[in-house]
Design an enzyme around this catalytic site. Structure first.
Site, PDB file in Angstrom:
ATOM      1  N   CYS A 246     -11.028  -8.467   1.351  1.00 26.34           N
ATOM      2  CA  CYS A 246     -11.428  -7.183   0.730  1.00 26.34           C
ATOM      3  C   CYS A 246     -10.499  -6.878  -0.448  1.00 26.34           C
ATOM      4  CB  CYS A 246     -11.324  -6.029   1.734  1.00 26.34           C
ATOM      5  SG  CYS A 246     -12.272  -6.284   3.234  1.00 26.34           S
ATOM      6  N   GLY A 348       8.432  14.321 -28.048  1.00 24.20           N
ATOM      7  CA  GLY A 348       8.416  15.412 -27.052  1.00 24.20           C
ATOM      8  C   GLY A 348       7.003  15.715 -26.585  1.00 24.20           C
ATOM      9  N   GLU A 371      -2.336  -2.445  -3.596  1.00 21.64           N
ATOM     10  CA  GLU A 371      -3.107  -3.709  -3.656  1.00 21.64           C
ATOM     11  C   GLU A 371      -2.193  -4.902  -3.929  1.00 21.64           C
ATOM     12  OE1 GLU A 371      -6.361  -4.061  -3.219  1.00 21.64           O
ATOM     13  OE2 GLU A 371      -7.250  -2.092  -3.588  1.00 21.64           O
TER      14      GLU A 371
HETATM   15  P1  TGC Z   1      -1.522 -15.975   5.288  1.00 21.58           P
HETATM   16  O1  TGC Z   1      -1.042 -15.561   6.624  1.00 21.58           O
HETATM   17  O2  TGC Z   1      -1.105 -17.289   4.715  1.00 21.58           O
HETATM   18  O3  TGC Z   1      -3.127 -15.981   5.178  1.00 21.58           O
HETATM   19  C1  TGC Z   1      -3.875 -15.353   6.103  1.00 21.58           C
HETATM   20  C2  TGC Z   1      -5.316 -15.799   5.911  1.00 21.58           C
HETATM   21  O4  TGC Z   1      -5.875 -15.054   4.821  1.00 21.58           O
HETATM   22  C3  TGC Z   1      -6.351 -15.946   3.797  1.00 21.58           C
HETATM   23  N1  TGC Z   1      -6.024 -15.291   2.528  1.00 21.58           N
HETATM   24  C4  TGC Z   1      -6.924 -14.694   1.761  1.00 21.58           C
HETATM   25  N2  TGC Z   1      -8.253 -14.581   1.852  1.00 21.58           N
HETATM   26  C5  TGC Z   1      -8.894 -13.896   0.894  1.00 21.58           C
HETATM   27  N3  TGC Z   1      -8.264 -13.297  -0.136  1.00 21.58           N
HETATM   28  C6  TGC Z   1      -6.927 -13.372  -0.250  1.00 21.58           C
HETATM   29  N4  TGC Z   1      -6.296 -12.757  -1.258  1.00 21.58           N
HETATM   30  C7  TGC Z   1      -6.196 -14.102   0.708  1.00 21.58           C
HETATM   31  N5  TGC Z   1      -4.882 -14.382   0.901  1.00 21.58           N
HETATM   32  C8  TGC Z   1      -4.809 -15.110   2.011  1.00 21.58           C
HETATM   33  C9  TGC Z   1      -5.603 -17.226   4.017  1.00 21.58           C
HETATM   34  O5  TGC Z   1      -6.314 -18.315   3.497  1.00 21.58           O
HETATM   35  C10 TGC Z   1      -5.502 -17.262   5.527  1.00 21.58           C
HETATM   36  O6  TGC Z   1      -6.767 -17.647   6.043  1.00 21.58           O
HETATM   37  P2  TGC Z   1      -6.854 -18.540   7.412  1.00 21.58           P
HETATM   38  O7  TGC Z   1      -8.311 -18.855   7.533  1.00 21.58           O
HETATM   39  O8  TGC Z   1      -5.985 -19.732   7.144  1.00 21.58           O
HETATM   40  O9  TGC Z   1      -6.334 -17.657   8.493  1.00 21.58           O
HETATM   41  O10 TGC Z   1      -1.165 -14.824   4.360  1.00 21.58           O
HETATM   42  P3  TGC Z   1      -0.587 -15.023   2.956  1.00 21.58           P
HETATM   43  O11 TGC Z   1       0.726 -15.725   3.094  1.00 21.58           O
HETATM   44  O12 TGC Z   1      -1.587 -15.614   2.035  1.00 21.58           O
HETATM   45  O13 TGC Z   1      -0.337 -13.504   2.564  1.00 21.58           O
HETATM   46  C11 TGC Z   1       0.914 -13.066   2.273  1.00 21.58           C
HETATM   47  C12 TGC Z   1       0.790 -11.952   1.260  1.00 21.58           C
HETATM   48  C13 TGC Z   1       2.170 -11.346   1.067  1.00 21.58           C
HETATM   49  C14 TGC Z   1       0.269 -12.499  -0.065  1.00 21.58           C
HETATM   50  C15 TGC Z   1      -0.210 -10.902   1.802  1.00 21.58           C
HETATM   51  O14 TGC Z   1       0.234 -10.462   3.027  1.00 21.58           O
HETATM   52  C16 TGC Z   1      -0.389  -9.761   0.836  1.00 21.58           C
HETATM   53  O15 TGC Z   1      -1.259  -9.816  -0.043  1.00 21.58           O
HETATM   54  N6  TGC Z   1       0.408  -8.659   0.977  1.00 21.58           N
HETATM   55  C17 TGC Z   1       0.205  -7.453   0.185  1.00 21.58           C
HETATM   56  C18 TGC Z   1      -0.572  -6.454   0.999  1.00 21.58           C
HETATM   57  C19 TGC Z   1      -1.436  -5.582   0.172  1.00 21.58           C
HETATM   58  O16 TGC Z   1      -1.819  -5.890  -0.942  1.00 21.58           O
HETATM   59  N7  TGC Z   1      -1.808  -4.443   0.708  1.00 21.58           N
HETATM   60  C20 TGC Z   1      -2.746  -3.572   0.046  1.00 21.58           C
HETATM   61  C21 TGC Z   1      -3.243  -2.505   0.981  1.00 21.58           C
HETATM   62  S1  TGC Z   1      -4.758  -1.740   0.473  1.00 21.58           S
HETATM   63  C22 TGC Z   1      -4.391  -0.876  -0.892  1.00 21.58           C
HETATM   64  O17 TGC Z   1      -3.355  -0.893  -1.432  1.00 21.58           O
HETATM   65  C23 TGC Z   1      -5.500  -0.065  -1.419  1.00 21.58           C
HETATM   66  S2  TGC Z   1      -5.141   0.871  -2.835  1.00 21.58           S
HETATM   67  C24 TGC Z   1      -6.715   1.280  -3.192  1.00 21.58           C
HETATM   68  C25 TGC Z   1      -6.942   2.168  -4.350  1.00 21.58           C
HETATM   69  O18 TGC Z   1      -6.667   3.375  -4.269  1.00 21.58           O
HETATM   70  O19 TGC Z   1      -7.494   1.651  -5.362  1.00 21.58           O
HETATM   71  P1  FAD Z   2       7.165  -2.314   0.854  1.00 23.41           P
HETATM   72  O1  FAD Z   2       6.289  -3.384   1.373  1.00 23.41           O
HETATM   73  O2  FAD Z   2       8.140  -1.677   1.777  1.00 23.41           O
HETATM   74  O3  FAD Z   2       7.941  -2.883  -0.418  1.00 23.41           O
HETATM   75  C1  FAD Z   2       9.101  -2.231  -0.967  1.00 23.41           C
HETATM   76  C2  FAD Z   2       9.637  -3.076  -2.135  1.00 23.41           C
HETATM   77  O4  FAD Z   2      10.058  -4.345  -1.649  1.00 23.41           O
HETATM   78  C3  FAD Z   2       8.583  -3.342  -3.216  1.00 23.41           C
HETATM   79  O5  FAD Z   2       9.200  -3.262  -4.481  1.00 23.41           O
HETATM   80  C4  FAD Z   2       8.173  -4.772  -2.933  1.00 23.41           C
HETATM   81  O6  FAD Z   2       7.691  -5.450  -4.081  1.00 23.41           O
HETATM   82  C5  FAD Z   2       9.490  -5.369  -2.460  1.00 23.41           C
HETATM   83  N1  FAD Z   2       9.304  -6.573  -1.660  1.00 23.41           N
HETATM   84  C6  FAD Z   2       8.524  -6.717  -0.561  1.00 23.41           C
HETATM   85  N2  FAD Z   2       8.594  -7.965  -0.102  1.00 23.41           N
HETATM   86  C7  FAD Z   2       9.418  -8.660  -0.930  1.00 23.41           C
HETATM   87  C8  FAD Z   2       9.881 -10.005  -0.990  1.00 23.41           C
HETATM   88  N3  FAD Z   2       9.483 -10.916  -0.098  1.00 23.41           N
HETATM   89  N4  FAD Z   2      10.727 -10.330  -1.982  1.00 23.41           N
HETATM   90  C9  FAD Z   2      11.111  -9.418  -2.904  1.00 23.41           C
HETATM   91  N5  FAD Z   2      10.716  -8.122  -2.895  1.00 23.41           N
HETATM   92  C10 FAD Z   2       9.878  -7.753  -1.928  1.00 23.41           C
HETATM   93  N6  FAD Z   2      -2.834   0.950   1.534  1.00 23.41           N
HETATM   94  C11 FAD Z   2      -3.973   0.836   2.278  1.00 23.41           C
HETATM   95  O7  FAD Z   2      -4.017   0.100   3.261  1.00 23.41           O
HETATM   96  N7  FAD Z   2      -5.093   1.530   1.921  1.00 23.41           N
HETATM   97  C12 FAD Z   2      -5.124   2.353   0.853  1.00 23.41           C
HETATM   98  O8  FAD Z   2      -6.169   2.963   0.559  1.00 23.41           O
HETATM   99  C13 FAD Z   2      -3.936   2.510   0.067  1.00 23.41           C
HETATM  100  N8  FAD Z   2      -3.908   3.387  -0.972  1.00 23.41           N
HETATM  101  C14 FAD Z   2      -2.713   3.617  -1.625  1.00 23.41           C
HETATM  102  C15 FAD Z   2      -2.635   4.643  -2.566  1.00 23.41           C
HETATM  103  C16 FAD Z   2      -1.420   4.934  -3.176  1.00 23.41           C
HETATM  104  C17 FAD Z   2      -1.337   6.063  -4.158  1.00 23.41           C
HETATM  105  C18 FAD Z   2      -0.276   4.161  -2.886  1.00 23.41           C
HETATM  106  C19 FAD Z   2       1.028   4.429  -3.559  1.00 23.41           C
HETATM  107  C20 FAD Z   2      -0.351   3.147  -1.950  1.00 23.41           C
HETATM  108  C21 FAD Z   2      -1.558   2.881  -1.298  1.00 23.41           C
HETATM  109  N9  FAD Z   2      -1.642   1.912  -0.278  1.00 23.41           N
HETATM  110  C22 FAD Z   2      -2.791   1.767   0.453  1.00 23.41           C
HETATM  111  C23 FAD Z   2      -0.441   1.218   0.159  1.00 23.41           C
HETATM  112  C24 FAD Z   2      -0.002   0.090  -0.760  1.00 23.41           C
HETATM  113  O9  FAD Z   2      -0.831  -1.016  -0.619  1.00 23.41           O
HETATM  114  C25 FAD Z   2       1.457  -0.220  -0.400  1.00 23.41           C
HETATM  115  O10 FAD Z   2       2.230   0.852  -0.894  1.00 23.41           O
HETATM  116  C26 FAD Z   2       1.923  -1.539  -0.986  1.00 23.41           C
HETATM  117  O11 FAD Z   2       1.230  -2.624  -0.416  1.00 23.41           O
HETATM  118  C27 FAD Z   2       3.436  -1.745  -0.776  1.00 23.41           C
HETATM  119  O12 FAD Z   2       3.816  -1.470   0.543  1.00 23.41           O
HETATM  120  P2  FAD Z   2       5.023  -0.466   0.840  1.00 23.41           P
HETATM  121  O13 FAD Z   2       4.763   0.792   0.070  1.00 23.41           O
HETATM  122  O14 FAD Z   2       5.185  -0.339   2.287  1.00 23.41           O
HETATM  123  O15 FAD Z   2       6.290  -1.151   0.167  1.00 23.41           O
END
Ligand code: TGC
Ligand code: FAD
Length: 391
Positions: A246, A348, A371
Site C-alpha cells: 500500500c 520578512g 511514508e
Molecule cells: P522485509 O521484511 O524485507 O520485507 C517484507 C516483505 O515486504 C515486501 N516489500 C514490499 N512490498 C511492496 N512494496 C514495498 N515497498 C515493499 N518493501 C518490501 C518484501 O518483498 C517482503 O515480502 P516477502 O514476500 O518476502 O515477505 O522488509 P524490508 O526490509 O523491505 O523493509 C524495511 C523498511 C525499513 C524499508 C520498511 O520497514 C519501511 O518501509 N519502513 C518505513 C515505514 C513507513 O514508511 N511507514 C509509513 C506509515 S503510513 C504513512 O506514513 C502514511 S502518511 C499518509 C499521508 O498523510 O499522506
Molecule cells: P522513527 O522511526 O522513530 O525515526 C526517528 C528518526 O530516526 C528519523 O529521522 C529516522 O529517519 C531515523 N532512523 C530510523 N531508522 C534509522 C536507521 N536504521 N538508520 C538511521 N536513522 C534511522 N503513519 C501511518 O501508519 N498512517 C498514517 O496515516 C500516517 N500519517 C502521518 C501523518 C503525519 C502528519 C506524520 C508526521 C506521520 C504520519 N504517519 C502515519 C507516521 C509516519 O509514517 C512516521 O512518522 C514515519 O514512518 C517515521 O516514524 P517515527 O515518527 O516513529 O520516527
C-alpha cells in the site's frame, strides 16, 4: 540590454505537459480548476484554524479523485500518470488535501481492492469512492514507525471473531474516519483488519497543536479489546508486504504531489522578485538571486521527469519499490529545499501567511518524514546498490 522573450514555461521547462495524453491533460486541468476555485481561497484560513476542509470531500468524490486508479466499484480506472497529476495539482493547493486523497485512495481503498473479499469490496469501495465513508490507515506505532516489523498491536482469534489490542500513532484522517485499515500481529504473521468507527474499545483522539499539515487531521488510534468479526479481516495477504505494498502506491503519488507544492512556491517567488526593487534593480535581475531561481527550476524539472518516467513504468507494470524510494527521497528533498529557499527570498514577508512558501515548507516537513523518512529511502537505495541490508 533586453533579453530575448522566453518561450519556456518556468514551471515546466522541459514541456512535461506536452508529453501527456489528451486524457491525462484533461484530468490535470479539471483538478487544477477545482484547486483554484475551491482550495486556494480557503486553505490559508484552514491552516491557521488547524482545520481539514471536510466540506471539499463531496467535490473530490464528484470529480472521481477517490480511488481513481481502481477499476470497477464506482472508481474511475485512471492510469498511474493521471493519479500522479491529481496529486500534483492537489498539493499545489496544500499537502493536507493531497494527504486526504492519498490515504483514502492508496492506503484504504487499495488494500480492500487488492486484498479484500468480494463482499468487502462491494460493501466499502463504492461508498468510499463517493466520499460517503472516510478511511484511515494504521501502521505506525508510538514506539517507532520506521521499523513496522516490530509491531506490538496484535489480534487474537476468539471463536469466529478477532480481538485487537494496541495503539497506532500519527494517523491521517483518524478522528474523521468511518473505518480504519489496521495492521496487527497475529499467530500467522501481520494481517489487515477493517475496524469500523464505533466499535467498543476503539478510540481515535486527534493530535492537536501541530506546526505542520494543519489542514489535515492526524490522530492516535487505541484498541482496547476491540472485537471485529472474521469477515472484517483482509483475507488475501499475510505479512509486512501487505502494508508495504500500500505504501508503494501512496509514495508514488507523493513523488508527484510535492512537485505541485514546489511549483506553487516558485510561481509566487517569480512574481515577487520582479517587483521587489533593492539596490536599484529588481531582485529578479540580481545575479545571486537568478542563480537560486535557476537552481530551483533545475530541481523541479528533474523531479518532474523522474515522476513522469516512474508513472510510465508503473503503467507498464515495471515499477519497483526501489524506483519509488529514489523518487520519494529526491522529490521530497527537492520540494522542501525549494520551499525553504523561496521563504528566504521573500525576506520578512516570507514568514507571513500572505505567502504560501512557509505553509508548504511546514507541510513538507511531514511529507519528508511520513511514508518512510528520507533516511529509510536512502538506505533502500543503498541496499539496492550493494545487495546488503543496513537497516
Ligand atoms: P522485509 O521484511 O524485507 O520485507 C517484507 C516483505 O515486504 C515486501 N516489500 C514490499 N512490498 C511492496 N512494496 C514495498 N515497498 C515493499 N518493501 C518490501 C518484501 O518483498 C517482503 O515480502 P516477502 O514476500 O518476502 O515477505 O522488509 P524490508 O526490509 O523491505 O523493509 C524495511 C523498511 C525499513 C524499508 C520498511 O520497514 C519501511 O518501509 N519502513 C518505513 C515505514 C513507513 O514508511 N511507514 C509509513 C506509515 S503510513 C504513512 O506514513 C502514511 S502518511 C499518509 C499521508 O498523510 O499522506
Ligand atoms: P522513527 O522511526 O522513530 O525515526 C526517528 C528518526 O530516526 C528519523 O529521522 C529516522 O529517519 C531515523 N532512523 C530510523 N531508522 C534509522 C536507521 N536504521 N538508520 C538511521 N536513522 C534511522 N503513519 C501511518 O501508519 N498512517 C498514517 O496515516 C500516517 N500519517 C502521518 C501523518 C503525519 C502528519 C506524520 C508526521 C506521520 C504520519 N504517519 C502515519 C507516521 C509516519 O509514517 C512516521 O512518522 C514515519 O514512518 C517515521 O516514524 P517515527 O515518527 O516513529 O520516527
Amino acid at each position: 540590454m533586453p533579453a530575448p522573450a522566453s518561450t519556456l514555461n518556468p514551471l515546466d521547462l522541459y514541456g512535461v505537459r506536452a508529453m501527456l495524453s489528451e486524457d491525462e491533460q484533461m484530468v490535470q486541468d479539471s483538478v487544477a480548476r477545482l484547486v483554484d476555485a475551491e482550495v486556494l481561497p480557503i486553505i490559508r484560513r484552514c491552516f491557521e484554524e488547524h482545520r481539514f476542509p471536510k466540506e471539499l470531500v463531496p467535490q473530490l468524490a464528484a470529480l472521481g479523485l477517490l480511488g481513481s486508479s481502481l477499476e470497477g466499484y464506482g472508481c474511475a480506472g485512471l492510469n498511474a500518470v493521471s493519479y500522479g497529476l491529481i496529486c500534483q495539482e492537489l498539493e499545489r493547493g496544500d499537502s493536507g488535501i493531497r494527504s486526504f486523497v492519498s490515504v483514502q485512495s492508496s492506503l484504504c481503498m487499495y488494500p480492500i481492492y487488492a486484498f479484500g473479499s468480494e463482499a468487502q469490496k462491494e460493501k466499502y469501495l463504492p461508498r468510499m469512492a463517493r466520499g460517503e465513508l472516510i478511511g484511515c490507515f494504521g501502521l505506525t506505532e508510538p514506539h517507532g514507525g520506521s521499523d513496522p516489523s516490530n509491531m506490538k498491536t496484535h489480534a487474537k482469534q476468539v471463536g469466529s471473531d478477532w480481538v485487537i489490542n494496541g495503539a497506532k500513532m500519527w494517523i491521517t484522517n483518524g478522528a474523521i474516519a468511518d473505518l480504519a485499515i489496521v495492521w496487527a500481529q497475529t499467530a500467522d504473521g501481520i494481517r489487515g483488519f477493517i475496524v469500523e468507527k464505533g466499535r467498543k474499545g476503539f478510540t481515535a483522539p486527534e493530535i492537536e497543536n501541530k506546526f505542520s499539515l494543519r489542514a489535515s487531521v492526524t490522530s492516535a488510534l487505541f484498541f482496547d479489546h476491540v472485537t471485529v468479526p472474521q469477515e472484517n479481516m483482509l483475507p488475501a495477504v499475510v505479512g509486512l508486504k501487505g502494508p508495504l505494498s500500500c505504501l508503494t502506491q501512496a509514495r508514488y503519488g507523493i513523488t508527484w504531489g510535492v512537485i505541485g507544492a514546489a511549483q506553487a512556491c516558485l510561481a509566487e517567488l517569480l512574481d515577487y522578485t520582479k517587483t521587489r526593487v533593492l539596490f536599484g534593480r529588481p531582485l529578479a535581475q540580481t545575479q545571486a538571486v537568478q542563480l537560486r531561481l535557476a537552481d530551483m527550476a533545475r530541481r523541479i524539472t528533474t523531479a518532474q521527469l523522474l515522476s513522469l518516467q516512474l508513472g510510465r513504468l508503473k503503467d507498464q507494470g515495471a515499477m519497483t519499490p526501489a524506483h519509488v524510494s529514489l523518487a520519494k527521497w529526491n522529490n521530497c528533498r527537492m520540494a522542501l529545499d525549494v520551499a525553504r529557499d523561496c521563504r528566504d527570498l521573500l525576506g520578512g514577508a516570507g514568514i507571513s501567511a500572505e505567502f504560501s512558501p512557509i505553509r508548504h515548507m511546514l507541510n513538507l516537513e511531514s511529507v519528508i518524514t511520513y511514508e518512510g523518512t528520507e533516511t529509510i529511502h536512502e538506505l533502500t537505495i543503498g541496499r539496492e546498490l550493494t545487495g546488503l541490508s543496513a537497516f
